[in-house]
Design an enzyme around this catalytic site. Structure first.
Site, PDB file in Angstrom:
ATOM      1  CB  CYS A   1     -64.184  21.963 -93.462  1.00  0.00           C
ATOM      2  SG  CYS A   1     -64.359  20.158 -93.743  1.00  0.00           S
TER       3      CYS A   1
ATOM      4  CD  GLU B   1     -63.079  17.760 -90.515  1.00  0.00           C
ATOM      5  OE1 GLU B   1     -62.918  19.661 -91.356  1.00  0.00           O
ATOM      6  OE2 GLU B   1     -64.497  17.742 -91.796  1.00  0.00           O
TER       7      GLU B   1
ATOM      8  CD  GLU C   1     -64.551  27.576 -92.261  1.00  0.00           C
ATOM      9  OE1 GLU C   1     -64.973  27.517 -91.162  1.00  0.00           O
ATOM     10  OE2 GLU C   1     -63.854  26.455 -93.190  1.00  0.00           O
TER      11      GLU C   1
HETATM   12  P1  NAI Z   1     -71.486  25.098 -85.336  1.00  0.00           P
HETATM   13  O1  NAI Z   1     -69.360  24.772 -85.334  1.00  0.00           O
HETATM   14  O2  NAI Z   1     -71.350  26.206 -84.159  1.00  0.00           O
HETATM   15  O3  NAI Z   1     -72.206  23.816 -85.376  1.00  0.00           O
HETATM   16  C1  NAI Z   1     -71.754  22.482 -85.136  1.00  0.00           C
HETATM   17  C2  NAI Z   1     -71.483  21.513 -84.593  1.00  0.00           C
HETATM   18  O4  NAI Z   1     -71.261  21.850 -83.379  1.00  0.00           O
HETATM   19  C3  NAI Z   1     -73.871  21.506 -84.225  1.00  0.00           C
HETATM   20  O5  NAI Z   1     -74.498  20.285 -84.428  1.00  0.00           O
HETATM   21  C4  NAI Z   1     -74.099  22.765 -83.801  1.00  0.00           C
HETATM   22  O6  NAI Z   1     -75.330  22.483 -83.079  1.00  0.00           O
HETATM   23  C5  NAI Z   1     -73.127  22.488 -82.649  1.00  0.00           C
HETATM   24  N1  NAI Z   1     -72.669  22.592 -81.444  1.00  0.00           N
HETATM   25  C6  NAI Z   1     -72.568  24.386 -81.339  1.00  0.00           C
HETATM   26  N2  NAI Z   1     -71.972  24.820 -79.785  1.00  0.00           N
HETATM   27  C7  NAI Z   1     -71.782  23.618 -79.641  1.00  0.00           C
HETATM   28  C8  NAI Z   1     -71.440  24.519 -78.146  1.00  0.00           C
HETATM   29  N3  NAI Z   1     -71.520  25.062 -77.711  1.00  0.00           N
HETATM   30  N4  NAI Z   1     -70.854  22.505 -77.203  1.00  0.00           N
HETATM   31  C9  NAI Z   1     -71.257  21.848 -78.299  1.00  0.00           C
HETATM   32  N5  NAI Z   1     -71.863  21.104 -79.456  1.00  0.00           N
HETATM   33  C10 NAI Z   1     -72.098  22.637 -79.966  1.00  0.00           C
HETATM   34  O7  NAI Z   1     -71.293  25.414 -86.673  1.00  0.00           O
HETATM   35  P2  NAI Z   1     -72.372  26.761 -87.101  1.00  0.00           P
HETATM   36  O8  NAI Z   1     -73.297  27.607 -86.090  1.00  0.00           O
HETATM   37  O9  NAI Z   1     -73.327  26.457 -88.045  1.00  0.00           O
HETATM   38  O10 NAI Z   1     -71.414  27.421 -88.887  1.00  0.00           O
HETATM   39  C11 NAI Z   1     -70.442  28.942 -87.990  1.00  0.00           C
HETATM   40  C12 NAI Z   1     -69.193  28.738 -89.277  1.00  0.00           C
HETATM   41  O11 NAI Z   1     -68.891  27.411 -88.686  1.00  0.00           O
HETATM   42  C13 NAI Z   1     -68.939  28.709 -90.266  1.00  0.00           C
HETATM   43  O12 NAI Z   1     -69.763  29.995 -90.951  1.00  0.00           O
HETATM   44  C14 NAI Z   1     -67.876  27.817 -90.668  1.00  0.00           C
HETATM   45  O13 NAI Z   1     -66.984  28.565 -90.642  1.00  0.00           O
HETATM   46  C15 NAI Z   1     -68.048  26.468 -90.019  1.00  0.00           C
HETATM   47  N6  NAI Z   1     -68.135  25.213 -90.245  1.00  0.00           N
HETATM   48  C16 NAI Z   1     -67.099  24.824 -90.019  1.00  0.00           C
HETATM   49  C17 NAI Z   1     -67.457  22.971 -91.082  1.00  0.00           C
HETATM   50  C18 NAI Z   1     -66.336  22.246 -91.279  1.00  0.00           C
HETATM   51  O14 NAI Z   1     -66.911  20.859 -91.642  1.00  0.00           O
HETATM   52  N7  NAI Z   1     -65.362  22.274 -90.690  1.00  0.00           N
HETATM   53  C19 NAI Z   1     -68.697  22.686 -90.588  1.00  0.00           C
HETATM   54  C20 NAI Z   1     -69.843  23.555 -89.999  1.00  0.00           C
HETATM   55  C21 NAI Z   1     -69.585  24.974 -89.672  1.00  0.00           C
END
Ligand code: NAI
Ligand code: MG
Length: 515
Positions: free
Chosen positions: A309, A274, A411
């Site tokens: 999102c 998601e 985004e």
């Molecule tokens: P992110 O995708 O990096 O983090 C989400 C989760 O993934 C966290 O638990 C993080 O520790 C984990 N994660 C990060 N890198 C990983 C890897 N290589 N392998 C496995 N797990 C990993 O999102 P972040 O950096 O917090 O936010 C960046 C952008 O992502 C936001 O500006 C937004 O555009 C998007 N985002 C979208 C979301 C949604 O609900 N679809 C939620 C959060 C962020």
């Protein structure tokens, strides 16, 4: 295997220990990870600090989990798996219902924790999220009896039936924007369907998830639910790559989602993703009214700083109503109060952290530099005064923008709305679909035929007509294109995402025994 740092079963901490219902968490939180029913530090003994982003103050600390901790948690989930899968589904459901009772009882405490670590306003966001969490466990708990297979009519001589079997160990990774809601949406259907799970909380918002873990643990055998804390690269990546994980469920950025899918490809592990969105809100001329304006504000998720999102962040307004609609929108937006998330008077809280705050400000600066984009309200956050005490952003609208512009394509994950005029219905749909995302969409019109025609033409996993609220339990939810794969929020979602179908054929035409 690593050396364990066992310091008793309970969450240690000098303050903020969850207690009876109604207690308010306060002070500095020291939390541990839940692995195999025990509360553990990281094998490395390192911790990471959780910040209250509305105050730019440390709120507490949690273990900085890594590969060794992932190994331990996966081993615990593996050890618990066979026995948990054998428990009759209705009894697993009963455990979820018991968890729901406690969650409901402690929802205010959970809401305050969510507000403190995410910066989301208590009244407009965090309370609703905490209530959701209890609902999720109740909903899936009640569905446990629906893990049914089918029988296939292949003739009188054969019995052919299917079983919905648990997949095994689920690896789940959640973000910080709705941490408790998203964690519950992975835990409840996964365990209800008979899987065990290792969930990694987001480094920015692990405390509410650990509180849910604590409540779950009181009603489950050790190892069924394991919760890790740590950074994505150090803790999330080894979880995604772990050879014993049989299913990956991820919510977060599209970039990381792709990495998860690559890791899954190596072992042909099913994934649910998601991911991000850049969702369109298409307003027809007959919807130039207050209800639609309020709906657009809800759809843009302004009261959660648009860190969603599903934020309807591209506003396609018919040219005939462009100015009057935006006038009403600006007036209503300015009436929203930005401030301390824990204050009941607050509508809008703070951005999650400095990195996201800087990123959002970067987009606003870009908009201010563009001559053709007209700033209608908002702009860069104040550098002084109470709002400079936290990562507070101001709801911002740029009008007359092009759909090709960076701000209309990427985004932003912050309160920056792009308003784009259109004249022809086909043109509105074409622009709405000119995105690599396809999560949510919103259509505003009193002409139901026109609205449904548009809803069907828009490339999105979820379209709302004349309303802009959040996801509703029980309906399949997920995205198309780079917004993701899979649908998780429903009975079908539980069956498709958290079970495997096994087919059994029985020959019923054996010859009579010889003796
Ligand atoms: P992110 O995708 O990096 O983090 C989400 C989760 O993934 C966290 O638990 C993080 O520790 C984990 N994660 C990060 N890198 C990983 C890897 N290589 N392998 C496995 N797990 C990993 O999102 P972040 O950096 O917090 O936010 C960046 C952008 O992502 C936001 O500006 C937004 O555009 C998007 N985002 C979208 C979301 C949604 O609900 N679809 C939620 C959060 C962020
Ligand atoms: Mg934080």
């Amino acid at each position: 295997m690593t050396t364990l740092h066992r310091e008793g079963l309970s969450l240690d901490g000098d303050a903020g220990r969850p207690g009876a219902a109604g207690t308010v968490p306060s002070g500095y939180f020291r939390r541990k990870m839940l692995i195999g029913g025990e509360w553990l530090d990281a094998a490395s003994a390192q911790t990471l600090v959780v910040e209250n982003p509305a105050r730019k103050q440390a709120l507490g600390e949690v273990p900085r989990g890594g590969t060794d901790d992932v190994d331990l948690a996966v081993a615990a989930a593996g050890a618990a798996g066979a026995a948990w899968a054998r428990i009759p589904p209705r009894d697993r459901g009963r455990a979820c219902l018991a968890i729901a009772e406690v969650l409901e009882h402690r929802q205010e405490e959970l809401a305050r924790l969510i507000a403190s670590e995410t910066g989301n306003a208590l009244r407009t966001q965090a309370r609703g999220e905490a209530k959701w969490v209890a609902d999720v466990f109740r909903y899936f708990g009640g569905l446990a009896g629906e893990l049914k297979g089918i029988t296939v009519p292949l003739g009188e001589a054969m019995l052919s039936y299917t079983r919905r079997e648990p997949i095994g160990i689920v690896g789940a990774i959640v973000p910080w924007n709705a941490p408790a809601q998203l964690a519950s949406l992975k835990i409840a259907p996964a365990i209800c369907a008979g899987n065990t799970l290792v969930l990694k909380a987001a480094e920015d918002a692990p405390l509410a998830v650990l509180m849910i873990a604590e409540i779950c643990q009181a009603h489950l055998p050790p190892g069924v639910v394991n919760v890790l804390t740590g950074y994505g690269a150090e803790c999330g990546a080894p979880l995604a790559a772990h050879p014993q994980i049989r299913k990956l469920s991820f919510t977060g950025s599209t970039a990381v989602g792709k990495a998860i899918m690559r890791a899954a490809a190596d072992r042909v592990v099913p994934v649910s993703l998601e991911l991000g969105g850049k969702s369109p809100s298409i307003v027809f001329p007959d919807a130039d009214e207050d209800w639609a304006v309020e709906g657009v504000i809800a759809a843009m998720r302004f009261t959660r700083q648009s860190q969603s999102c599903t934020a309807g962040s591209r506003l396609f307004l018919h040219a005939d109503i462009f100015e009057p609609f935006l006038d009403k929108l600006v007036t209503k937006l300015k009436a929203l109060k930005i401030g301390d998330p824990l204050d009941d008077a607050t509508d809008i809280g703070s951005i999650i952290n400095e990195r996201q705050f800087t990123k959002v400000c970067g987009y606003i600066e870009d908009g201010l530099r563009r001559r053709e984009a007209r700033l209608l309200t908002g702009g860069l956050p104040p550098r002084e005064g109470p709002l400079a005490m936290g990562y507070f952003a101001i709801p911002t609208i740029f009008a007359d923008a092009s759909n090709d512009w960076r701000l209309a394509r990427e985004e932003i994950f912050g309160p920056v709305l792009i308003a784009i005029p259109w004249r022809d219905e086909a043109e509105a749909v074409r622009m709405a679909n000119a995105s690599h995302y396809g999560l949510a969409a919103y259509v505003w019109s009193r002409d139901i035929g026109q609205a449904l025609r548009t809803a069907h033409a828009v490339e999105a996993g979820w379209v709302q007509v004349n309303q802009g609220g959040g996801q509703l339990l029980g309906q399949p939810y997920g995205g198309v294109k780079e917004s993701g794969i899979g649908r998780e929020m429903s009975l079908e979602g539980m069956l498709d995402s958290f079970t495997e179908t096994k087919t059994i054929n029985v020959n019923m035409a054996l010859p009579p025994p010889l003796h």
